[in-house]
Design a protein around this motif. Structure first.
Motif, PDB file in Angstrom:
ATOM      1  N   LEU A 125       0.870  -1.287   0.013  1.00  0.00           N
ATOM      2  CA  LEU A 125       0.261   0.040   0.056  1.00  0.00           C
ATOM      3  C   LEU A 125       0.743   1.168   0.011  1.00  0.00           C
ATOM      4  N   PRO A 126       1.775   1.522   0.934  1.00  0.00           N
ATOM      5  CA  PRO A 126       2.631   2.577   0.703  1.00  0.00           C
ATOM      6  C   PRO A 126       3.303   2.914  -0.831  1.00  0.00           C
ATOM      7  N   LEU A 127       3.534   1.916  -1.576  1.00  0.00           N
ATOM      8  CA  LEU A 127       4.230   2.277  -2.750  1.00  0.00           C
ATOM      9  C   LEU A 127       3.327   3.002  -3.656  1.00  0.00           C
ATOM     10  N   PHE A 128       2.023   2.866  -3.542  1.00  0.00           N
ATOM     11  CA  PHE A 128       1.296   3.726  -4.274  1.00  0.00           C
ATOM     12  C   PHE A 128      -0.149   4.296  -3.623  1.00  0.00           C
ATOM     13  N   TRP A 129       0.257   4.713  -2.490  1.00  0.00           N
ATOM     14  CA  TRP A 129      -0.735   5.290  -1.406  1.00  0.00           C
ATOM     15  C   TRP A 129      -1.204   6.766  -2.226  1.00  0.00           C
ATOM     16  N   ASN A 130      -0.261   7.428  -2.584  1.00  0.00           N
ATOM     17  CA  ASN A 130      -0.621   8.753  -3.160  1.00  0.00           C
ATOM     18  C   ASN A 130      -1.419   8.722  -4.344  1.00  0.00           C
ATOM     19  N   GLU A 131      -1.598   7.612  -4.918  1.00  0.00           N
ATOM     20  CA  GLU A 131      -2.113   7.462  -6.201  1.00  0.00           C
ATOM     21  C   GLU A 131      -3.778   7.076  -5.924  1.00  0.00           C
ATOM     22  N   ILE A 132      -3.982   6.715  -4.772  1.00  0.00           N
ATOM     23  CA  ILE A 132      -5.527   6.233  -4.339  1.00  0.00           C
ATOM     24  C   ILE A 132      -6.143   7.245  -4.199  1.00  0.00           C
ATOM     25  N   PRO A 133      -7.500   7.128  -4.759  1.00  0.00           N
ATOM     26  CA  PRO A 133      -8.483   8.245  -4.269  1.00  0.00           C
ATOM     27  C   PRO A 133      -8.778   8.348  -2.857  1.00  0.00           C
ATOM     28  N   ILE A 134      -9.177   9.428  -2.357  1.00  0.00           N
ATOM     29  CA  ILE A 134      -9.552   9.504  -0.987  1.00  0.00           C
ATOM     30  C   ILE A 134     -10.447   8.503  -0.507  1.00  0.00           C
ATOM     31  N   GLU A 135     -11.522   8.327  -1.206  1.00  0.00           N
ATOM     32  CA  GLU A 135     -12.795   7.675  -0.640  1.00  0.00           C
ATOM     33  C   GLU A 135     -12.037   6.205  -0.482  1.00  0.00           C
ATOM     34  N   ASN A 136     -11.116   5.868  -1.283  1.00  0.00           N
ATOM     35  CA  ASN A 136     -10.703   4.312  -1.457  1.00  0.00           C
ATOM     36  C   ASN A 136      -9.598   4.445  -0.121  1.00  0.00           C
ATOM     37  N   LYS A 137      -9.012   5.408   0.147  1.00  0.00           N
ATOM     38  CA  LYS A 137      -8.020   5.458   1.264  1.00  0.00           C
ATOM     39  C   LYS A 137      -8.894   5.021   2.618  1.00  0.00           C
ATOM     40  N   GLU A 138     -10.076   6.029   2.700  1.00  0.00           N
ATOM     41  CA  GLU A 138     -10.860   5.945   3.883  1.00  0.00           C
ATOM     42  C   GLU A 138     -11.438   4.219   4.055  1.00  0.00           C
ATOM     43  N   ALA A 139     -11.989   3.698   2.968  1.00  0.00           N
ATOM     44  CA  ALA A 139     -12.279   2.321   3.030  1.00  0.00           C
ATOM     45  C   ALA A 139     -10.933   1.403   3.297  1.00  0.00           C
ATOM     46  N   ILE A 140      -9.985   1.459   2.843  1.00  0.00           N
ATOM     47  CA  ILE A 140      -8.862   0.766   3.154  1.00  0.00           C
ATOM     48  C   ILE A 140      -8.537   0.755   4.805  1.00  0.00           C
ATOM     49  N   ILE A 141      -8.526   1.906   5.333  1.00  0.00           N
ATOM     50  CA  ILE A 141      -8.139   2.218   6.656  1.00  0.00           C
ATOM     51  C   ILE A 141      -9.258   1.740   7.350  1.00  0.00           C
ATOM     52  N   ASP A 142     -10.477   1.872   7.044  1.00  0.00           N
ATOM     53  CA  ASP A 142     -11.591   1.345   7.977  1.00  0.00           C
ATOM     54  C   ASP A 142     -11.512  -0.365   7.908  1.00  0.00           C
ATOM     55  N   ALA A 143     -11.014  -0.707   6.577  1.00  0.00           N
ATOM     56  CA  ALA A 143     -11.124  -2.282   6.604  1.00  0.00           C
ATOM     57  C   ALA A 143      -9.837  -2.865   7.681  1.00  0.00           C
TER      58      ALA A 143
END
Length: 345
Positions: free
Chosen positions: A273-291
């Motif tokens: 995840l850190p390799l492409f974290w900056n490319e991930i849309p914000i709503e997807n980041k939130e879903a990943i963190i919650d998961a």
């Protein structure tokens, strides 16, 4: 033994001589000795002089099968389009050399060869011959159209042939550097292909799903991740988190973390995840963190916190906000761990 060595040496010399050897060899195509006829035909095929097609074609009806087979192979090597009808006649009358004829027709190429091979793909029921036909179609494919024609035939084929067609269609697409779209109603073939031990079929099936995954793709993709192939797993995680939607991400992590006997190596996928974290849309980041926090809720895994520590260097405010909110809702034990993490980072 000595005779064989001399014949091989003569063959090498005649092949190296090239065109000047043709006139020497042509009379031997009519020799009474079938070994001599075959030898002459083999060498002429290696020289690849199109002017010999009319001399070789009569050998397609030779009473000796080895000579006949040599003629088939030679005409294929010469890409002798003028001999296509004669080769088709051989295909329809001599079952034992059908594979060689298919290969030669594939080498000849062109619209007529392609049409005939596609027709035979429907007519043949033998899986070996079907596979040989598909290989022949891919040999000379110069247009992405042949890939779409193979995909169009898939619904009428059994699942094993479907996977071979998929692999070939996408191999052609890759070679031609042209995009190929998998029809929605055939994605089930991709799912079956992902389960294959044959890596070529598995990779082609993965490519066929495209860069955006759907809910029905998730469980087969988890099956691929379980094989622990790092490059492939990284690509899956990229497509899932960067290109796919919140629904797919949530379903993926829900399904992944409840796997029985999940290994540390499989869990390594979160380290991508850190390799492409900056490319991930914000709503997807939130879903990943919650998961990930849901997993932390049940496991108290220090590994999840280590990942957040790495992500915090790229997205400090988002990570801290989500963790703080989580700390107000979780158990006292987990709250202590989260508070300690936030204090130290």
């Amino acid at each position: 033994m000595r005779e064989i060595e001399l014949r091989n040496l003569a063959g090498e010399i005649l092949t190296k001589l090239g065109a000047p050897s043709v006139s020497i060899l042509l009379p031997y195509l009519k020799s009474n000795d079938f070994d001599v006829r075959k030898f002459a035909c083999d060498i002429l095929g290696l020289i690849a002089d199109e002017g010999i097609v009319s001399y070789v074609t009569p050998l397609l009806s030779d009473h000796d099968k080895n000579v006949q087979l040599s003629a088939v192979e030679t005409l294929g090597n010469l890409r002798a389009e003028s001999a296509l009808d004669a080769l088709i006649m051989v295909y329809e009358n001599f079952d034992e050399i059908k594979p060689a004829v298919i290969e030669s027709i594939g080498k000849i190429g062109g619209d007529n060869s392609e049409s005939y091979l596609l027709e035979q793909l429907d007519n043949e029921s033998d899986i070996f011959l079907q596979t040989t036909i598909i290989d022949a179609l891919s040999f000379n494919a110069k247009s992405i159209d042949i890939s779409y024609k193979l995909l169009a035939k898939m619904p009428r084929s059994n699942i094993e042939m479907q996977k071979i067609m998929l692999m070939t269609a996408f191999a052609i697409s890759f070679r031609l550097e042209e995009k190929l779209l998998m029809p929605d109603d055939l994605r089930y073939v991709s799912h079956q292909g992902l389960l294959e031990e044959d890596e070529n079929i598995m990779v082609a099936s993965l490519i066929s799903l495209g860069n955006v995954y759907r809910i029905e793709d998730i469980k087969p993709l988890i099956g691929v991740i379980s094989k622990e192939q790092s490059d492939i797993n990284q690509q899956i995680m990229y497509n899932l988190t960067v290109n796919s939607s919140v629904n797919e991400i949530t379903y993926f992590f829900e399904s992944f973390f409840i796997l029985e006997d999940i290994t540390d190596t499989q869990i390594d996928i979160i380290d991508y995840l850190p390799l492409f974290w900056n490319e991930i849309p914000i709503e997807n980041k939130e879903a990943i963190i919650d998961a990930l926090l849901i997993n932390f809720e049940f496991t108290g895994s220090r590994r999840i916190l280590n990942l957040f520590e790495g992500l915090q260097t790229q997205d400090k405010d988002l990570i801290e906000t989500r963790l703080f909110q989580y700390s107000t809702e979780t158990s006292q034990e987990n709250k202590i761990l989260i508070d300690e993490f936030l204090k130290n980072n």
